[in-house]
Design a protein around this motif. Sequence first.
Motif, mmCIF file in Angstrom:
data_model
loop_
_atom_site.group_PDB
_atom_site.id
_atom_site.type_symbol
_atom_site.label_atom_id
_atom_site.label_comp_id
_atom_site.label_asym_id
_atom_site.label_seq_id
_atom_site.Cartn_x
_atom_site.Cartn_y
_atom_site.Cartn_z
ATOM 1 N N VAL A 96 37.285 51.464 16.037
ATOM 2 C CA VAL A 96 38.209 52.933 16.971
ATOM 3 C C VAL A 96 35.991 53.654 17.119
ATOM 4 C CG1 VAL A 96 38.902 54.880 18.042
ATOM 5 C CG2 VAL A 96 40.420 53.386 16.093
ATOM 6 N N GLU A 97 36.196 53.020 18.765
ATOM 7 C CA GLU A 97 34.863 53.833 18.932
ATOM 8 C C GLU A 97 34.857 54.641 19.815
ATOM 9 O OE1 GLU A 97 31.795 53.258 17.412
ATOM 10 O OE2 GLU A 97 32.372 52.087 15.900
ATOM 11 N N PRO A 98 34.300 56.029 19.807
ATOM 12 C CA PRO A 98 34.571 57.307 20.469
ATOM 13 C C PRO A 98 33.077 56.874 21.644
ATOM 14 C CG PRO A 98 33.365 58.247 18.196
ATOM 15 C CD PRO A 98 33.990 56.661 18.294
ATOM 16 N N ASP A 99 33.877 57.690 22.704
ATOM 17 C CA ASP A 99 33.790 57.236 24.249
ATOM 18 C C ASP A 99 32.659 59.031 24.299
ATOM 19 O OD1 ASP A 99 33.561 54.589 25.305
ATOM 20 O OD2 ASP A 99 36.102 55.519 25.117
ATOM 21 N N ALA A 100 33.213 60.131 22.822
ATOM 22 C CA ALA A 100 32.795 61.223 23.329
ATOM 23 C C ALA A 100 33.528 62.347 22.719
ATOM 24 C CB ALA A 100 33.400 61.631 24.801
ATOM 25 N N VAL A 101 32.467 63.317 21.750
ATOM 26 C CA VAL A 101 32.975 63.679 21.271
ATOM 27 C C VAL A 101 33.099 65.192 21.168
ATOM 28 C CG1 VAL A 101 32.500 62.063 19.185
ATOM 29 C CG2 VAL A 101 30.711 64.207 19.585
ATOM 30 N N VAL A 102 34.400 66.212 20.964
ATOM 31 C CA VAL A 102 33.646 67.443 20.592
ATOM 32 C C VAL A 102 33.966 68.076 19.536
ATOM 33 C CG1 VAL A 102 36.418 67.583 22.397
ATOM 34 C CG2 VAL A 102 34.205 69.570 22.411
ATOM 35 N N GLY A 103 33.771 69.236 19.292
ATOM 36 C CA GLY A 103 34.364 70.328 18.086
ATOM 37 C C GLY A 103 34.157 71.730 18.253
ATOM 38 N N HIS A 104 35.086 71.879 18.248
ATOM 39 C CA HIS A 104 35.233 73.369 18.105
ATOM 40 C C HIS A 104 34.871 74.659 16.998
ATOM 41 C CE1 HIS A 104 38.380 77.275 18.014
ATOM 42 N NE2 HIS A 104 38.437 76.964 19.673
ATOM 43 N N SER A 105 33.585 75.076 17.001
ATOM 44 C CA SER A 105 33.019 75.782 16.505
ATOM 45 C C SER A 105 32.616 74.885 15.093
ATOM 46 C CB SER A 105 34.035 77.103 15.754
ATOM 47 O OG SER A 105 33.684 78.127 14.802
ATOM 48 N N LEU A 106 33.059 74.696 14.026
ATOM 49 C CA LEU A 106 32.846 74.400 13.224
ATOM 50 C C LEU A 106 32.463 73.009 12.899
ATOM 51 C CD1 LEU A 106 31.427 74.076 9.284
ATOM 52 C CD2 LEU A 106 34.127 73.782 9.762
ATOM 53 N N GLY A 107 33.261 72.602 13.666
ATOM 54 C CA GLY A 107 33.947 70.870 14.094
ATOM 55 C C GLY A 107 32.640 70.676 14.581
ATOM 56 N N GLU A 108 32.182 71.546 15.222
ATOM 57 C CA GLU A 108 30.863 71.145 16.719
ATOM 58 C C GLU A 108 30.133 70.188 15.452
ATOM 59 O OE1 GLU A 108 27.164 72.557 19.673
ATOM 60 O OE2 GLU A 108 29.281 72.645 20.082
ATOM 61 N N TYR A 109 29.212 70.886 13.692
ATOM 62 C CA TYR A 109 28.890 69.949 13.268
ATOM 63 C C TYR A 109 28.775 68.200 13.034
ATOM 64 C CZ TYR A 109 26.445 74.312 12.277
ATOM 65 O OH TYR A 109 25.980 75.794 12.798
ATOM 66 N N VAL A 110 30.421 67.994 12.789
ATOM 67 C CA VAL A 110 30.985 66.979 12.356
ATOM 68 C C VAL A 110 30.289 65.975 14.136
ATOM 69 C CG1 VAL A 110 33.483 65.188 12.204
ATOM 70 C CG2 VAL A 110 33.271 67.994 11.153
ATOM 71 N N ALA A 111 31.028 66.509 15.140
ATOM 72 C CA ALA A 111 30.531 65.802 16.458
ATOM 73 C C ALA A 111 28.637 65.039 16.207
ATOM 74 C CB ALA A 111 30.975 66.452 17.799
ATOM 75 N N ALA A 112 28.315 66.600 15.468
ATOM 76 C CA ALA A 112 26.737 66.276 15.914
ATOM 77 C C ALA A 112 25.949 65.242 14.737
ATOM 78 C CB ALA A 112 26.181 67.860 15.253
ATOM 79 N N VAL A 113 26.717 65.218 13.822
ATOM 80 C CA VAL A 113 26.693 63.420 12.927
ATOM 81 C C VAL A 113 27.220 63.010 13.763
ATOM 82 C CG1 VAL A 113 27.357 63.223 10.582
ATOM 83 C CG2 VAL A 113 26.987 65.760 10.941
ATOM 84 N N LEU A 114 28.600 62.456 13.548
ATOM 85 C CA LEU A 114 29.143 61.333 14.175
ATOM 86 C C LEU A 114 28.224 60.887 15.675
ATOM 87 C CD1 LEU A 114 31.588 59.567 13.039
ATOM 88 C CD2 LEU A 114 33.116 60.458 15.506
ATOM 89 N N SER A 115 27.570 61.965 16.347
ATOM 90 C CA SER A 115 26.932 60.964 17.183
ATOM 91 C C SER A 115 25.557 60.866 17.290
ATOM 92 C CB SER A 115 27.431 62.378 18.614
ATOM 93 O OG SER A 115 26.143 63.410 18.281
ATOM 94 N N GLY A 116 24.992 61.108 16.031
ATOM 95 C CA GLY A 116 23.558 60.333 15.774
ATOM 96 C C GLY A 116 22.651 62.603 15.867
ATOM 97 N N ALA A 117 23.349 63.059 16.372
ATOM 98 C CA ALA A 117 22.441 64.775 16.819
ATOM 99 C C ALA A 117 22.162 65.053 15.223
ATOM 100 C CB ALA A 117 23.560 65.769 17.825
ATOM 101 N N LEU A 118 22.294 64.521 14.319
ATOM 102 C CA LEU A 118 22.388 65.169 13.153
ATOM 103 C C LEU A 118 22.851 64.554 12.157
ATOM 104 C CD1 LEU A 118 23.451 68.984 12.856
ATOM 105 C CD2 LEU A 118 21.304 68.327 13.081
ATOM 106 N N SER A 119 21.365 64.352 11.576
ATOM 107 C CA SER A 119 21.990 63.114 9.666
ATOM 108 C C SER A 119 22.691 64.127 8.765
ATOM 109 C CB SER A 119 20.320 63.487 8.660
ATOM 110 O OG SER A 119 20.486 64.392 8.494
ATOM 111 N N LEU A 120 23.965 63.449 8.235
ATOM 112 C CA LEU A 120 24.643 63.961 6.935
ATOM 113 C C LEU A 120 23.906 65.287 6.232
ATOM 114 C CD1 LEU A 120 27.075 64.838 5.667
ATOM 115 C CD2 LEU A 120 27.290 62.815 4.741
ATOM 116 N N PRO A 121 22.703 64.749 6.048
ATOM 117 C CA PRO A 121 22.383 65.843 4.878
ATOM 118 C C PRO A 121 21.738 67.431 5.470
ATOM 119 C CG PRO A 121 21.364 63.302 3.836
ATOM 120 C CD PRO A 121 22.227 63.433 5.741
#
Length: 582
Positions: free
Chosen positions: A138-163
Amino acid sequence: MAPADAAHTLHTGRATLPYRAAAVITGAVETDGRALRAAPRRRPGPTPPRIVLAFPGGGAQYAGMGRELCAEEEEFDRTVRECAGLFDDGTGTGLTALITADPSDEHARRLLRDPAHGLPALFTVSLATARTLRSWGVEPDAVVGHSLGEYVAAVLSGALSLPDAATLVAVRSRGMSRAAGGGVMLTVPLTERQTLALLAEHPGLDLAAVNGPRSCVVSGPSPAVAEVERALTARGERAVRLSLDAAAHSRLVDPVLPELRAAARTVRARVPGIPLATTLTGKLLDTAPDADHWVAHLRSTVRFSDALATALGEGPAVLVQAGPGGALLQLARQQGHRQLLATLAAFPDREQPGGGRAALLAAAGELWTHGVPLDAAALHRPGRRRVTLPGLPMERRRLWIDPPAVTPAGTASDPGHSAGQAAPDESEPFQLPVWRRTPPVEADRSALRGRWLVAGPPGSPSSERVRAALVAAGAGTVTLDEAVRDPGTPCEGIVVVGPSGDTGDDPAETVSASVLHYAEVARAAASWAHRTCLLHLSHNAQQVESTDRPAAHAAAGLAVPRVLAQEFPGLRWRSVDLPAGP
């Protein structure tokens, strides 16, 4: 038969059909029967819909939320252990213990209300859920996160590394626990304008989130929130407190901002590789999120309603909440986006903490019914085997043989057939002959020319009479042996004479001999058969009168000219049947 083997067989051993249905099967006959009957049947479109993954914010976490998935899904457990290695400092209750705790564990419940413990745990299970779905194809076409959830979206989209994301989440969570730990967040059923008017009467609170047309969140000190709660209750409005002991997105987090800014300056951010709709602006994030972004993200209003509309886009889309509960899905349904085909919860709610893997499988199955491909090798456990299953029911289709269309008068395409009667179709294998008495055809005997191949049984009187008639008409004749010796010289026509009357031989042997005889004719005429004509002369092969008794061996020979015409396109053929006798 193991239900898992049956599911594996259906997924990998059957052709793709127009309609799809999916259900989670446990092996309990009665429960499984209800699930299969209730499963919706869908016909996917030519292209799969867009997949939007949404990640919840603080308040969605609960004790033991990843208990079952950690035990049963390798990718989920691997992610939890990886995050625990980043968040745990070796003191107090570890992250994994909270995620896998018993749902009734009061100590775990209290800790998870504290942002210092609850937000890292929520970040971890949301990321683990998304990674498990991606491992299934299942590959997402877009991601969105509510408040803290945006950090998860950033990792999944490649904007931030997990560490890097874990570093920011840890600073943010611990700072909120210290500075805003005495605060409360309250969901109010009001529009943004109504909420701002309410806050003008209660200046100690801030607008924390705009989740929908009539859904906002206010945040601030507990006494001030309680005052607003009483005022709304008196007006008949129902307000709900979030399960988080902190006032995020309010002035209470101001002391945390310098520390968060300093931490954000140390991380290496990138432009998202998957479209990320940020709740800071409600638009797509098209630059690398820097320190200013993450500081404003904690302090500013969460624009989830706008960000969700941006993430869904224009075409058909399916929204999947990859994290505990279904609050974001409810908000999406309230907004009534026309392009939203379905909202799917990939994680059980706190009211139903069991069945984590069943919820994830149900979400994947629903995506598959909408046409989203899944990786069968990753979805099904190792050791699954193909089993024998009942065949699919026949698809009904009409097989009734309609009568041939009548050719309009005057358009008969064959000179031997009267107007209004269709000529025989050599491509149609099943024909029922109909006999009509007609006057003899006046033939122009002088029109015959060239040489003709006449092939028949040795000593056949019919063959000799045919040769004599052809010579009398001005044509030359050759035997089969002569044609074989000179295959390069074409003939104007071929006459094949079948056996006449009762030969006294076995009918089966007679048929075999006739077919082999035709094979010799075909070999001799192979280079020029496509531009000649063939007349098959049979004896007693047709039943014209009711008293006629056709000879089986003669009737069988009628099929051979039809086959030759298919082997040699362009070969014209007809058959003439004579009465029995010499």
